[in-house]
Structures are given as structure tokens and as C-alpha cells.
Write an enzyme that holds these catalytic residues in place. Structure first.
Site, short mmCIF file in Angstrom:
data_model
loop_
_atom_site.label_atom_id
_atom_site.label_comp_id
_atom_site.label_asym_id
_atom_site.label_seq_id
_atom_site.Cartn_x
_atom_site.Cartn_y
_atom_site.Cartn_z
N LYS A 50 0.60 -1.19 0.07
CA LYS A 50 0.01 -0.08 0.03
C LYS A 50 0.78 1.18 -0.04
O LYS A 50 0.35 2.29 -0.31
CB LYS A 50 -1.06 0.10 1.11
CG LYS A 50 -1.98 -1.17 1.17
CD LYS A 50 -3.22 -0.61 0.24
CE LYS A 50 -4.46 -1.70 0.27
NZ LYS A 50 -5.50 -1.23 -0.62
N SER A 79 1.00 -9.69 -0.61
CA SER A 79 1.13 -8.31 -0.77
C SER A 79 1.11 -7.82 0.72
O SER A 79 1.13 -6.49 0.74
CB SER A 79 -0.45 -8.10 -1.41
OG SER A 79 -1.51 -8.87 -0.60
#
Length: 387
Positions: free
Chosen positions: A53, A287
Site C-alpha cells: 500500500k 502483498s
């Protein structure tokens, strides 16, 4: 909103280079053997703030003008996006406020605060937090940084696709988790331009009434912009459930030595369960690694039990000196390691001369569990297997 282009993603790479890491790719012999093809892992869980992110957050905040920076930024997040915005804002000297669901993992709430953002716990889930943050943005004039429904944020996430194309020029299948869709959209745009022949599969977590352990992709619906992109660039979307995700988390920690969260493990789970299709080689994107420690403990216990590494049994023994010792000596003779013993007398419909015992035993595998239970049964112990 216009979808980002390869040129936008390349510009984002230059913009975030001083702040975001180029994360490593690892091959995994254990996963390759289990899946039946060569498996690579893109370790974005080793990124700053523990997830991908930060790429989108830095890219977005870097494009703000002076007046926007003075007004500050707002975000809504189940955890990782909030941490990324908080960290990026601190790096760029911008005030940040992050709205988080009321039940967001405290590890992620604390991390967001520690990066310097003000946190507001509001809303039952991600979508409610988004609505509250957007309304507050209208009231204050602060820029709302959406977690995925923003082409600048998507372009930042797409820089992973540039790295994958360079790091894995021969890989033919890429497996990407889908929550809001910004990550998969950005990566896929880059890969479709640079490696047009590859197969790209998105993975979503199936949700039940109890929710999902993949809190990072626990979004009711992907965004309008992101889905319009994903409809064009993905070859397939598959689903995994919490049991499959827990298995993948356990395997990644034990065999690969990488801590990942549920949203991340979804991509590995899809490979392990054969949902991606046949391939000679594949890359699963890890991720993020910001799993709540209490959830990790629960998942590991559950995963080890499912794999036959923990055995929980209940039986009855004579309520006399040496009765428990006899049982424990038999378990020890079968090479079981007892880690918990509980006696139950009161409130139980058992004979006065008996007591109920519940044992938690560390075992090697399911075959070991069955052998130990058989040995106890041969000695006259009536067993209830609880796990």
C-alpha cells in the site's frame, strides 16, 4: 475516472523510488513440490509498512499541491492503507487522519498511530469507514485518499508489475489477491503491456456470516474503476475460503519462513488447491505481512491441528493415585508430547470412581495421531477425539 496507463505507472516508479523498496522474489521448493509447478513468491510483505500500500500512498501524496498539503489528507482503511498513508504523510510533512473500522486489528491501529496519523475508529466495516471519511473530507477540505478507487493510487500499486516483468521474464502465470482491486488492476495493466501473453488470475476470499480472516481484502465490492480494468485484463477470478487461507498461512510460516496476512495467503491458497489452472511456473504475490498476532496464534493452532500436528482427546480414567500417570506414560511411549492436561469432575455425568481427562498432545502427523489413538484404545481407554 480514466484508468492509468503504462506511462503513468512508469512515472509513479520514478516518483516513489526514494521511499518504496524494490521487493525480492523467492523461489519455494516446498510450494513447488506441493503445487506441481515452479512457484515464485513476490515478497511485498517486506515492503515499508509491511504491505504494497505504501506505493500507492506515496504516489498520491507526492502529486498534491501546496494548498492540498496544508489542508491534510484523510483515508479509510482496514489497516494497511491507513498505515501507508500515515507513513507517506509523515515522510512528506502532511497531516493525516485515518478512519478505521471499530473492530480493526489493534496491531494495525497502533502502527497507524505510531506513524503519526490521528486514528478514528468508526463504522462496522471498511465500507462504512469509507463513507464516514469521505463525509469528513467534505467538511474539512482535506484530500480523501481512497484505498483503490483512484487512478494515481492504482498507478503506484502498478509499479509492482514493472518489477515482476523484469524479475520474472519467463513466468507465465501470476496470481494476485483482489479486495478493492487496485493492486490487481495496476499490476495487470503493466504486465499486459510488457508481457501480453501471460495468464493473470485474481483471487477473492469467500465471506461467511462470521466474516473472513482475510481482513485486508474484506471489501463488499471492488471499485467501479478497478472492476472495469479487471474485466479487461484478468483471465480468471477464483475464490478461496478461510480453511484454505489458514492452511496457506501455516505453510508459508513453517516452510517458507515468511509471515503473511490472510489476504496475502489467498493467492498461495489458490495455487495449493489447484484453482489457478495448469502452469509450468507461477508467481503468487505476497502483498502484506501485517497479521494481528492473536489471529496468527489462532490460525497456527487451527492449521497445525488440521495437519495432524496437534491431537486433542478426551477420555476417562480411574480416580485413584497413579491413574493419570498410567495414561501419560502410554502417550509418552507412543512419542506424543503432552502440552496440556485438564481434569473434569464437577458437573459431569460420570461414575464416582472416575474422572474425565482432556489431553492436548503434539504429534508428528495424522498417521501418528491415529497410531496413538489406536494404542490407547487397545489399552481400554474410550476416546473422544476433539481435534
Amino acid at each position: 475516472m480514466d484508468r492509468p496507463t503504462l506511462r503513468d505507472i512508469e512515472a509513479a516508479r520514478d516518483r516513489i523510488a526514494a521511499n518504496a523498496r524494490v521487493t525480492p522474489v523467492y523461489g519455494s521448493e516446498s510450494l513447488s513440490r506441493l503445487v506441481g509447478c515452479t512457484v515464485y513468491l513476490k515478497a511485498e510483505n517486506l515492503q515499508r509498512t509491511g504491505s504494497f500500500k505504501v506505493r500507492g500512498a506515496v504516489n498520491k501524496l507526492s502529486t498534491l499541491g501546496d494548498e492540498q498539503r496544508r489542508a491534510g489528507v484523510l483515508a479509510a482503511s482496514a489497516g494497511n492503507h491507513g498505515q501507508a498513508v500515515a507513513w507517506a504523510a509523515r515522510q512528506l510533512g502532511i497531516k493525516a487522519t485515518v478512519f478505521m473500522p471499530q473492530d480493526a486489528p489493534m496491531a494495525k491501529v497502533d502502527a497507524t498511530r505510531n506513524y503519526g496519523a490521528e486514528t478514528v475508529l468508526a463504522g462496522a466495516g471498511f465500507d462504512e469507514a469509507v463513507a464516514l471519511a469521505a463525509a469528513h473530507s467534505q467538511e474539512t477540505g482535506a484530500t480523501f485518499v481512497h484505498a483503490f478507487e483512484d487512478p494515481v493510487v492504482i498507478a503506484g500499486q502498478g509499479t509492482i508489475g514493472l518489477e515482476l516483468a523484469a524479475e520474472l521474464p519467463d513466468v507465465e502465470t501470476f496470481v494476485l489477491p483482489i479486495g478493492g482491486g487496485g493492486l490487481a488492476a495496476g499490476i495487470s495493466i503493466a504486465l499486459r503491456e510488457l508481457r501480453p501473453g501471460v495468464r493473470i488470475v485474481g483471487v477473492q476470499a469467500g465471506k461467511t456470516a462470521a466474516g473472513t480472516i482475510a481482513d485486508g481484502i474484506a471489501v463488499k465490492y471492488p471499485g467501479t474503476l478497478t472492476m472495469s480494468i479487471l474485466d479487461d485484463v484478468l483471465d480468471d477470478i477464483v475464490h478461496v475460503d478461510d480453511e484454505e487461507i489458514a492452511e496457506a498461512i501455516t505453510l508459508l510460516l513453517e516452510r517458507v519462513k515468511l509471515v503473511v496476512e490472510g489476504a496475502v495467503a489467498a493467492s498461495v491458497a489458490a495455487l495449493l488447491r489447484g484453482k489457478v489452472g495448469r502452469a509450468k511456473n507461477a508467481c503468487a504475490l505476497l502483498s502484506g505481512g501485517n497479521i494481528d498476532p492473536t489471529l496468527l496464534i489462532t490460525v497456527m493452532r487451527h492449521g497445525l491441528t488440521a495437519a495432524g500436528r496437534y491431537l486433542v482427546i478426551r477420555t476417562r480414567i480411574p480416580d485413584r493415585p497413579g491413574g493419570l500417570v498410567e495414561l501419560l506414560e502410554l502417550v509418552a511411549a507412543e512419542r506424543g508430547n503432552v502440552v496440556s492436561v485438564e481434569h473434569h469432575r464437577e458437573g459431569m455425568a460420570i461414575h464416582l470412581a472416575e474422572t474425565e481427562v482432556e489431553l492436548t498432545v503434539v504429534t508428528r502427523d495424522e498417521d501418528h495421531c491415529e497410531a496413538l489413538c489406536a494404542a490407547l484404545g487397545d489399552r481400554g481407554y474410550a476416546l473422544d477425539r476433539l481435534g
